[in-house]
Design an enzyme around this catalytic site. Structure first.
Site, PDB file in Angstrom:
ATOM      1  N   GLY B 472       0.835  -1.203   0.000  1.00  0.00           N
ATOM      2  CA  GLY B 472       0.000   0.000   0.000  1.00  0.00           C
ATOM      3  C   GLY B 472       0.861   1.240   0.000  1.00  0.00           C
ATOM      4  O   GLY B 472       0.371   2.367  -0.067  1.00  0.00           O
ATOM      5  N   LEU B 620       9.994  10.793  -3.306  1.00  0.00           N
ATOM      6  CA  LEU B 620      10.029  10.186  -4.639  1.00  0.00           C
ATOM      7  C   LEU B 620       8.705  10.373  -5.375  1.00  0.00           C
ATOM      8  O   LEU B 620       8.689  10.681  -6.557  1.00  0.00           O
ATOM      9  CB  LEU B 620      10.357   8.692  -4.505  1.00  0.00           C
ATOM     10  CG  LEU B 620      11.692   8.420  -3.785  1.00  0.00           C
ATOM     11  CD1 LEU B 620      11.861   6.932  -3.507  1.00  0.00           C
ATOM     12  CD2 LEU B 620      12.863   8.954  -4.609  1.00  0.00           C
ATOM     13  N   ASN B 621       7.608  10.158  -4.667  1.00  0.00           N
ATOM     14  CA  ASN B 621       6.279  10.383  -5.246  1.00  0.00           C
ATOM     15  C   ASN B 621       5.449  11.134  -4.202  1.00  0.00           C
ATOM     16  O   ASN B 621       4.869  10.519  -3.298  1.00  0.00           O
ATOM     17  CB  ASN B 621       5.614   9.052  -5.610  1.00  0.00           C
ATOM     18  CG  ASN B 621       4.219   9.254  -6.198  1.00  0.00           C
ATOM     19  OD1 ASN B 621       3.756  10.397  -6.340  1.00  0.00           O
ATOM     20  ND2 ASN B 621       3.558   8.167  -6.531  1.00  0.00           N
ATOM     21  N   LYS B 623       2.624  12.249  -4.062  1.00  0.00           N
ATOM     22  CA  LYS B 623       1.226  11.839  -3.899  1.00  0.00           C
ATOM     23  C   LYS B 623       1.121  10.635  -2.960  1.00  0.00           C
ATOM     24  O   LYS B 623       0.377  10.657  -1.972  1.00  0.00           O
ATOM     25  CB  LYS B 623       0.632  11.504  -5.264  1.00  0.00           C
ATOM     26  CG  LYS B 623      -0.870  11.358  -5.266  1.00  0.00           C
ATOM     27  CD  LYS B 623      -1.395  11.205  -6.679  1.00  0.00           C
ATOM     28  CE  LYS B 623      -2.532  12.172  -6.913  1.00  0.00           C
ATOM     29  NZ  LYS B 623      -3.047  12.135  -8.288  1.00  0.00           N
ATOM     30  N   GLY B 692      12.633   7.646   4.236  1.00  0.00           N
ATOM     31  CA  GLY B 692      11.300   7.035   4.244  1.00  0.00           C
ATOM     32  C   GLY B 692      10.327   7.903   5.008  1.00  0.00           C
ATOM     33  O   GLY B 692      10.738   8.782   5.777  1.00  0.00           O
ATOM     34  N   VAL B 693       9.029   7.689   4.809  1.00  0.00           N
ATOM     35  CA  VAL B 693       8.028   8.491   5.521  1.00  0.00           C
ATOM     36  C   VAL B 693       6.940   7.659   6.191  1.00  0.00           C
ATOM     37  O   VAL B 693       6.197   8.178   7.017  1.00  0.00           O
ATOM     38  CB  VAL B 693       7.326   9.512   4.590  1.00  0.00           C
ATOM     39  CG1 VAL B 693       8.309  10.536   4.080  1.00  0.00           C
ATOM     40  CG2 VAL B 693       6.623   8.817   3.435  1.00  0.00           C
ATOM     41  N   GLU B 695       6.636   5.469   8.478  1.00  0.00           N
ATOM     42  CA  GLU B 695       6.539   5.365   9.933  1.00  0.00           C
ATOM     43  C   GLU B 695       6.669   6.730  10.589  1.00  0.00           C
ATOM     44  O   GLU B 695       6.074   6.985  11.638  1.00  0.00           O
ATOM     45  CB  GLU B 695       7.601   4.384  10.436  1.00  0.00           C
ATOM     46  CG  GLU B 695       7.366   3.010   9.833  1.00  0.00           C
ATOM     47  CD  GLU B 695       8.200   1.908  10.426  1.00  0.00           C
ATOM     48  OE1 GLU B 695       9.318   2.178  10.870  1.00  0.00           O
ATOM     49  OE2 GLU B 695       7.712   0.758  10.435  1.00  0.00           O
TER      50      GLU B 695
END
Lengths: 210, 735
Positions: B472, B620-621, B623, B692-693, B695
């Protein structure tokens, strides 16, 4: 440990517990419960799914959800809890959304059923499917078909003047507001937490048609 | 490719595809119901039999006798497997309790039998006729009662050192003019992902294929082989779509092993899903914690001493919830200590759930910071800014690669209207008490080696192949963006295949490491592909440019697909890391802002507004990254206000084991959410310059909610979840 304060009889647990508890956890060693007749009864049923007539001979215990998923290869409708708590199995039956896990397939003789596959396809998306993609109204995708079936129905319910718990009046035409949509969508759980985006996708679709 | 020096300018920096808000490429399949999940592999397995799992009715003890006769006699039943008939099973490297219990029972709802029948209805009915006679033993289920029996867990466990100390905490704390010493608790929590754990198992001779829902394919392939005692090369896992994980599908669970055993015993492919009421006690959960936080500061708000102790429990051989770790890094302070202690509990297995450690740790620490700011009479944002550190407080020579926490908080304050925040219990709108709260978030950037293969065909289509998973998170899309950027093609010329253990092993999905590492693996493979393409086209490899579907060198341009005219080009590589994560502390940061309204009469709390400002390297994306963050914010609201696995301390199980009893946020609970990503590139992290985002979005949210409730009501609750029964009697009298 002190068990004295709460010493349930097995019968008490069975009577008070949910069916699933009785099935999976209670040692039936003393067989206090009369064993149920568990032989399968096969019945024929015919209904329309996504505009196509389907005839099935089913074990009468088969839910509409399992009839779709296991017998008709329509796996877009999801099994998230199998007892009406999550909404992943939402389909539209005779114009009304229902939890397909909470109803037996044989109860739907002659009904007209729309599943996520009937709303649109990758080549020809339903406006709500397209809006979910545009607004990223999903992540893992598992609750998504149920959310979309509910979202389509919710806008229809509001247009038809059906009030909700948060409608100011039972008789006035309810409006398509963020609050109304969120209230009516609350039977569809999304653990990925796409709610804010789903609300925007719905508002987008409602606006287009308004 | 070894990444051991900071990234220089590279093809990703063009940012023609990467960094652009992009619709998910798997969207059309997911929104039309055509993406196949583990229980739905009609495309691969026709006519499977159905498995149904029976779970233990006791938490601890033994099976004295098990009578399968009535069940076996039922129509349609093909096989029943119990520990008596399963053959020798090892325990997986990542499992604490066995996945098939018997005769010893380690926890409630531990699987004790799998029933295989022609239909689901037959298997379920037969399961109800199995008679199990248990000899119940006494167990330990109450963390608070066992707190003082907790011991120092094994050093260098997954959570790092159990004890840390810098300077002299006790002395520093004793001498501090302003002090806080408070106890906080967080409850057991459930992942409660929407797709139940499910597997379809197929044996072909000695070879086992599991179509399963799993976040970590390489780990789990190994653990399936180990558990069943078969060679890893005879095990294949395929997990292209996963209906949520949040850590709950990091490991092999009973569905996979019992489907495999049931298929072996019945001679048929078997599909099996855990039922929803079974998941909560059969699988893993985030363990409850008790946390003591002590902060000492000067009167002008400078922290001089900070100490954080955490207690949790797990089955014998299990690990702690490492709730103190972020306190080693988040704020400055000369005298510091942390301590982690672990009790033995006989509850179901505790394990990783989204932001393990930080999620409950920050729920406590960031209330403590709010309390301390109030004691000092300093704005909570200013208090955090005063105590910011740009270096690892334990090793000042070690800098953060990037640390924009203060900017996250200050920009958030400006956007959220923080200046309108008043003292506790002083803003009222009609029946509603209004409050704002803030919480800081930190979550480390973990580097894991990650492999990928890329193929180029004559049509100029690039296919990415890796065992990486998309739970997801948006993996399909960012891998496609990466390959498109690297090869100079539009995203619709990229095909991505995921989740198959026959493909190169990736970092997998966990610990918010998936995006940065798996895209870096694709970057590495694409660098090799670029070289081969240039060579095939007769170009000097140092002077080529890949853009607009063509390869350019000097004044020559050739279509990319031309390089594959004589045959498909295949390139494979793995990103591996040097010691940049030792030299630098790599972390991501967030400022979370929440506004609540508390009904002055009923105590009902509603979330009115939420904002997260995140600094997490290159996004990176934007959205999908935003979706990760709003989803985590939603989970943070659940953790703060409603989520709690209620422990039956007499019989040792989680009572509310379904989605009606274990409440998670629904549409009505969550307002429109805002997310801002700060401009950031982190060349220390990877060639992607990303972190990373997934967590980070959860880290600090719970405390922001708690602090907002305090600000609204003037009532401090330190015991999560903050349900109204914990403050209703302290609300001001209703006029």
């Amino acid at each position: 440990m002190d068990f004295d304060e709460f010493t349930p009889s097995r019968r008490g647990v069975i009577v008070g517990g949910a069916v699933t508890v009785a099935v999976t956890t209670v040692p039936a060693v003393e067989a206090q419960v009369p064993r149920k007749q568990t032989m399968a009864h096969i019945e024929k049923v015919a209904f329309e799914v996504n505009g196509k007539r389907r005839e099935l001979a089913l074990d009468t215990r088969t839910t509409l959800l399992d009839a779709l998923r296991e017998h008709l290869d329509l796996t877009g409708t999801k099994k998230g809890c199998d007892h009406g708590q999550c909404g992943a199995c939402t389909v539209i039956v005779d114009g009304r959304r229902i939890n397909s896990c909470l109803t037996l397939a044989v109860m739907h003789e002659g009904d007209s059923i729309t599943t996520i596959e009937g709303l649109g396809t990758p080549e020809k998306l339903h406006p709500m499917q397209a809006a979910f993609i545009r607004h990223d109204g999903y992540q893992c995708g598992y609750c998504t078909p149920g959310q979309i079936c509910s979202a389509v129905s919710v806008l229809d319910e509001i247009r038809r003047g059906i009030p909700s718990h948060v409608s100011a009046s039972l008789t006035d035409q309810p409006q398509i507001t963020n609050f109304e949509m969120r209230e009516r969508m609350s039977g569809n759980i999304c653990r990925c937490g796409a709610y804010s985006n789903i609300a925007e996708a719905m508002a987008d679709v409602a606006g287009e048609k308004a | 490719m070894k990444f051991d020096t900071p990234a220089a300018k590279n093809p990703i920096d063009r940012l023609k595809v990467v960094g652009k808000a992009t619709d998910r490429i798997d969207g059309p399949l997911k929104t039309t119901g055509l993406a196949p999940y583990a229980y739905e592999r009609h495309d691969k397995v026709r006519n499977p039999a159905y498995g149904y799992v029976l779970g233990s009715a006791i938490a601890k003890g033994k099976i004295a006798a098990i009578d399968l006769a009535a069940a076996k006699a039922m129509p349609g039943v093909l096989a029943i497997v119990t520990a008596d008939t399963a053959g020798k099973l090892e325990k997986g490297q990542f499992n604490t309790a066995k996945l098939l219990g018997g005769p010893d029972i380690e926890h409630y709802h531990q699987a004790v039998a799998v029933i295989v029948a022609e239909t689901f209805e037959q298997a379920r009915a037969a399961a109800s006729l199995i008679t199990v006679n248990y000899a119940r033993a006494t167990g330990n289920f109450d963390l608070a009662a066992l707190k003082d029996t907790a011991v120092k867990p094994v050093a260098d466990g997954p959570g790092g050192k159990p004890d840390t100390a810098v300077g002299d905490f006790e002395k520093g704390f004793a001498a501090a003019p302003v002090k806080l010493d408070a106890l906080y608790t967080t409850p057991d929590q459930a992942h409660a992902m929407m797709e139940p754990h499910a597997t379809t198992a197929l044996w072909e001779g000695d070879k086992l294929t599991l179509y399963t829902a799993n976040q970590m394919i390489a780990w789990s392939k190994g653990d399936v082989a180990k558990t069943l005692g078969i060679a890893p090369e005879n095990v294949r896992l395929d997990s292209p779509y996963i209906g949520g994980g949040f850590g709950g599908k990091l490991f092999v669970r009973a569905d996979a092993i019992l489907a495999a055993l049931g298929a072996k015993a019945s001679g048929r492919p078997v599909k099996l899903a855990l039922t929803r009421p079974f998941m909560f006690n059969n699988t893993t959960h985030r363990p409850a914690t008790i946390q003591r936080i002590r902060i000492g500061a000067t009167k002008d708000g400078k922290i001089t001493a900070i100490g954080h102790e955490g207690w949790s429990g797990d089955l014998p051989g299990g690990g702690p919830e490492t709730a103190v770790n972020q306190t080693r890094l988040l704020y400055a302070g000369a005298d510091r200590m942390t301590k982690t202690r672990l009790a033995v509990l006989d509850l179901p297995e505790g394990n990783a759930m989204r932001a393990p450690g930080e999620a409950p740790g920050l729920m406590a620490l960031e209330i403590a910071m709010d309390e301390m700011a109030e004691k000092l009479g300093i704005d909570p944002i200013k208090f955090r800014a005063i105590n910011d550190t740009q270096v690892d407080p334990e090793k000042p020579e070690r800098k953060f690669s990037q640390r924009q926490l203060v900017k996250c908080l200050e920009l958030g304050a400006e956007k959220f209207g923080w200046d309108k925040r008043k003292g506790p219990g002083s803003v009222r709108e009609g029946r509603w008490l209004i409050g704002m709260g803030v919480g800081a978030g930190i979550r480390n950037n973990l580097l894991m080696k990650s492999g990928a293969r890329v193929r180029l065909n004559q049509a100029g289509i690039v296919t990415v192949e890796t065992d990486m998973t998309d739970i997801g998170t948006g993996t399909y899309t960012i891998l496609a963006q990466t390959a498109a950027e690297m090869m100079g093609i539009p995203i619709d010329k990229v095909v991505v295949t995921l989740g198959d253990s026959d493909l190169p092993a990736s970092a997998g999905s966990g610990g918010q490491w998936g995006a940065n590492n798996s895209t870096s693996g694709v970057y590495a493979a694409c660098m090799k592909l670029r070289e081969t393409v240039a060579q095939r086209l007769g170009f000097n490899t140092t002077e080529v440019d890949f853009a607009d579907g063509k390869v350019h060198s000097g004044n020559r341009s050739i279509a990319l697909g031309e390089a594959a005219r004589t045959g498909e080009i295949v390139a494979e590589d793995t990103i591996e890391y040097g010691d940049l994560d030792k030299k630098y502390q790599q972390s991501t940061f967030a400022g979370h802002f929440v506004e609540v309204a508390v009904d002055a009469a009923t105590g009902e709390t509603r979330i009115r507004r939420m904002l997260a400002v995140c600094a997490a390297g290159r996004i990176l994306n934007p959205k999908a990254a935003r979706s990760q963050v709003i989803g985590a914010m939603t989970m943070g609201v659940g953790a703060a206000m409603i989520e709690e696995l209620a422990v039956d301390k007499r019989f040792g199980f989680f009572v509310n084991h379904d989605l009606a009893g274990y409440e998670v946020p629904v549409h009505a609970d969550i307002p429109h959410q805002e997310v801002i990503f700060l401009e950031e590139e982190d060349p220390i992290s990877s060639p992607m310059k990303a972190k990373g985002v997934g967590e980070l979005g959860l880290c600090g949210v719970g405390a922001a909610v708690a602090n907002a409730i305090y600000n609204a009501t003037g009532i401090r609750v330190r015991d999560y979840p903050i349900t109204l029964d914990k403050y209703l009697d302290r609300l001001p009298p209703v006029a």
